[in-house]
Design a protein around this motif. Structure first.
Motif, mmCIF file in Angstrom:
data_model
loop_
_atom_site.group_PDB
_atom_site.id
_atom_site.type_symbol
_atom_site.label_atom_id
_atom_site.label_comp_id
_atom_site.label_asym_id
_atom_site.label_seq_id
_atom_site.Cartn_x
_atom_site.Cartn_y
_atom_site.Cartn_z
ATOM 1 N N SER A 3 -4.224 -0.446 -0.473
ATOM 2 C CA SER A 3 -4.609 0.785 0.459
ATOM 3 C C SER A 3 -6.167 0.940 0.693
ATOM 4 N N ASN A 43 2.403 -2.387 -9.453
ATOM 5 C CA ASN A 43 1.376 -2.500 -10.474
ATOM 6 C C ASN A 43 1.697 -3.597 -11.454
ATOM 7 N N ASP A 52 -3.733 -1.911 -10.635
ATOM 8 C CA ASP A 52 -3.112 -1.032 -9.615
ATOM 9 C C ASP A 52 -3.085 -1.794 -8.236
ATOM 10 N N ASN A 72 -1.065 6.500 -2.096
ATOM 11 C CA ASN A 72 -2.312 5.613 -2.585
ATOM 12 C C ASN A 72 -3.443 5.893 -1.699
ATOM 13 N N TYR A 73 -2.921 5.982 -0.134
ATOM 14 C CA TYR A 73 -4.197 6.403 0.530
ATOM 15 C C TYR A 73 -4.796 7.693 0.351
ATOM 16 N N GLY A 118 -1.061 -1.445 -5.836
ATOM 17 C CA GLY A 118 -0.684 -0.558 -4.551
ATOM 18 C C GLY A 118 -1.880 -0.017 -4.066
ATOM 19 N N ARG A 119 -2.844 0.519 -5.164
ATOM 20 C CA ARG A 119 -3.871 1.253 -4.648
ATOM 21 C C ARG A 119 -4.835 0.047 -3.801
ATOM 22 N N ASP A 127 4.185 1.873 -5.597
ATOM 23 C CA ASP A 127 3.299 1.812 -6.654
ATOM 24 C C ASP A 127 3.182 0.450 -7.314
ATOM 25 N N LYS A 166 -5.225 9.083 -2.597
ATOM 26 C CA LYS A 166 -5.925 8.627 -3.905
ATOM 27 C C LYS A 166 -7.286 7.914 -3.568
ATOM 28 N N THR A 167 -6.993 7.206 -2.739
ATOM 29 C CA THR A 167 -8.053 6.167 -2.353
ATOM 30 C C THR A 167 -9.192 6.905 -1.269
ATOM 31 N N SER A 180 0.723 -1.259 -0.121
ATOM 32 C CA SER A 180 0.110 0.013 -0.152
ATOM 33 C C SER A 180 1.071 1.072 0.045
#
Length: 299
Positions: A272, A47, A266, A60-61, A268-269, A45, A63-64, A42
């Motif tokens: 998160s 991917n 994604d 990531n957090y 990583g996201r 990046d 964006k989430t 998390s």
């Protein structure tokens, strides 16, 4: 000899713990490694489209948390979880109380009611998709025969109907677990308590309020917490039935995490999102525990 006796005494006193250590280590590895890896992912990046991963901190957090889809999915998850668990609890409690009063044919009834719980999710999902199909589904045919609807209704592809229908299906699927557990708790209540209450002139509803519910309250609390965890994290049933649609009407947090990770690649996201899911579930459970502790057994 003294050393051997000391060792034997130590083993004798701690034998149970020594037997538990291997299983505990395996459990710790199985749970700790995915948790730690997810936390690490998390913050990167990571991917599926390219190798390697770079540290990006809390990007990531950010964006989430600022993604409207997350909060829409969180709302759907709360509706899905709370409605399903309350419905399962109510139906399971009513069914258990009814079976407890049944003297003949209790076992066949219990077996029939547990049938939904016995089937895998994929079988149930595709069965309900067929039953509710706007063209071939028998549900529309029966409803038109009795005059409740004039034309076939696309139940699972209409945003206003999809989530309520999924909740009803989940209640039907999950209430047998509640029923069996509550019925087991009811059988543990001493019959002498009911006999004493009847001698004092108590009726059925008074027995239910002052004896039955107070004595099964610990079981009800445990069931609510366990089913909340299971339903909140449920992915397969919704994904197989509606895929999160229509127009994200049934997209819950597990489905949203799947879409981010395995459809947008994604990872990583997605990691998160799973951490945010854990925090939301923890907050929901903390609210449950606080509310349930405030509930006092009726006197």
């Amino acid at each position: 000899m003294t050393a051997l006796r000391s060792l034997a005494g130590f083993l004798d006193r701690h034998l149970a713990i020594l037997f538990l250590i291997p299983g505990g280590l395996c459990l710790a590895l199985v749970t700790a490694y995915p948790f730690v890896f997810n936390l690490w992912a998390s913050l990167t990046d990571l991917n599926l489209m390219y190798p390697g991963a770079m540290f990006v901190g809390l990007e990531n957090y950010t964006k989430t948390i600022f993604d409207p889809e997350l909060w829409h999915s969180a709302k759907n998850s709360l509706v899905w979880t709370i409605s399903s668990v309350l419905g399962q609890l109510l139906l399971g409690l009513i069914g258990a109380l009814a079976l407890e009063q049944t003297r003949k044919g209790r076992e066949p009834f219990r077996l029939i009611l547990v049938v939904p719980w016995a089937f895998p999710a994929i079988v149930l999902a595709y069965s309900w998709r067929f039953l509710l199909d706007a063209v071939y589904g028998v549900t529309n045919h029966l409803l038109m025969l009795v005059g409740l609807i004039d034309a076939p209704v696309p139940w699972l592809t209409t945003p206003d109907y999809a989530m309520p229908i999924m909740v009803l299906i989940n209640i039907w699927f999950g209430f047998p677990f509640m029923l069996v557990s509550i019925l087991a708790a009811l059988t543990m209540i001493p019959a002498q308590l009911y006999e004493s209450a009847r001698m004092d002139g108590a009726g059925y509803w008074q027995e239910l309020r002052h004896i039955t519910l107070p004595l099964i309250m610990p079981v009800l609390r445990s069931l609510v917490i366990l089913r909340t965890i299971f339903v909140f994290n449920n992915f397969d049933f919704i994904f197989l039935t509606t895929g999160g649609g229509p127009v994200d009407a049934t997209t819950t947090l597990p489905v949203y995490a799947f879409q981010v990770g395995w459809q947008r690649y994604d990872l990583g996201r997605m990691a998160s999102v799973s951490v945010v899911m854990m925090l939301i579930l923890g907050l929901l459970l903390a609210t449950y525990v606080y509310a349930l502790r405030k509930v006092r057994a009726p006197q």
